[in-house]
Design an enzyme around this catalytic site. Sequence first.
Site, short mmCIF file in Angstrom:
data_model
loop_
_atom_site.label_atom_id
_atom_site.label_comp_id
_atom_site.label_asym_id
_atom_site.label_seq_id
_atom_site.Cartn_x
_atom_site.Cartn_y
_atom_site.Cartn_z
N ASP A 176 -14.08 -7.09 -3.12
CA ASP A 176 -13.97 -6.87 -2.11
C ASP A 176 -15.06 -8.11 -1.83
O ASP A 176 -16.15 -7.06 -2.28
CB ASP A 176 -14.05 -5.79 -1.59
CG ASP A 176 -12.05 -4.99 -1.31
OD1 ASP A 176 -11.33 -5.92 -0.99
OD2 ASP A 176 -12.32 -3.87 -1.72
N ASP A 222 0.67 -0.79 -0.47
CA ASP A 222 0.06 0.24 0.69
C ASP A 222 0.82 0.69 -0.18
O ASP A 222 2.09 1.30 0.53
CB ASP A 222 -1.14 0.14 1.41
CG ASP A 222 -1.92 -0.48 1.35
OD1 ASP A 222 -2.19 -1.61 0.25
OD2 ASP A 222 -2.65 -1.02 2.42
#
Lengths: 251, 201
Positions: A130, A11
Amino acid sequence: MLAKRIVPCLDIRDGRVVKGVNFAGIREVDDPVSLARFYNESGADELVFYDITATYEGRSLFTDLLRRVAGEIFIPLTVGGGIRSLEDFDRVLRSGADKVSVNSGAIADPRIIGEAAKRYGDQCVVLSMDVKRVGDAFHVFSHGGRIDAGLDAIEWAVYGAEHGAGEIVVNSIDTDGMKQGFDLPLLAQITAHVRLPVVASGGAGCIDHFLDLFRTLPAVTAGLAASVFHFKEVDIAQLKRVLARNQIPVR
Amino acid sequence: MIAIIDYGVGNLYSLLGSLRRIGKEAAVTADPEQIRGADRIILPGVGAFGDAMARLRDTGLVPLLLDQAQRKPLLGICLGMQLLFERSYEYGEHTGLGLLRGSVVPLAEVLGPEFRIPHMGWNALRFPKPSPLFRYTREGEYVYYVHSFYATDCEESVIATSEYGIPVTGAVQSGSVFGTQFHPEKSGETGLGILRAFSEI
């Protein structure tokens, strides 16, 4: 024989790796290029860079670092985060990404999957989703897993496959962060309904979880994780040795 | 100098970076003089065969490439390899450069349902016959593939395969014309060795 891929995900915010990585227990390193080099040397099969920057300045830092990594690390690079338009695809592909992962952007406008596949080729369009259990069904969530998009995960995966995605990343919100293993029931459903390569994400806590994943679901082509690699709970070189000993094909 | 043919295909960072790493000068170019002056040529490519061939034709470089392919080593990578063949059946029928005998057909037509498509990831190399392209590479080393179509009816030119239900055509050679279905510029140290070998042919 095609090897199972082990994929660390980094990230990135403002050009640095969020939370960093604990390097040999000595110091925390947050330079994406150093980390890319480190993971490449440990045997990572691919790297995912997830841009969680919200600002214009952060975006340009991100594309700068992507160029530096692509000029030096010669394994596939996937980029995700904030991909909402063909211009976003263009920006990261021009900066050295091989594959572009689209998530909320595809929920907001599903046509982006087909348009990007037509312009850049199926091979570079990754549909990342997701997914969370809602009652008896699997639902797709947007905005980093916060909002129920009202889409059935299996239907969404099939839509992606039919409209030009070249790969699907399935991140289970239910297992993410729990370190109790990948979401095998969800992955079994997705792999049964699409013929694309499927990357499992969410839930890895130890080496055995990767072994379970590939043994139970040979249809899954890759395992993705972040913190277990960053915090050295799973060493990629050791993970691959264990998989190889158990007849799972690895590079 | 290695001329990397510029016809509007995407990401060339890794290819340029790889060549720089092995100490070879390279330029992304569509300039005929620069291509004539190069000591070897790389034809990259991603996306669909029909579009890529149309774009390559639009550059006006096809006659020059066919001529230069007789004079100096040429390496097609991924779709760039597929373009070297006579024809492709990717969404219709398209004519290729015809530098190699054979055609490009869908993997979906020959693979069982247990095989995911695209063939994406790292696969091991087998060498049905020796080639200078692999002078630094051993059988069993892994290279990175991503493709849904593959070259067939080209037995005489196949110099590498990888097993994916069938022996998938991994690399081809006819004289000084070479092609790799996999991406050497994405295949770590193994890929660098293949590019080095090409730069020394």
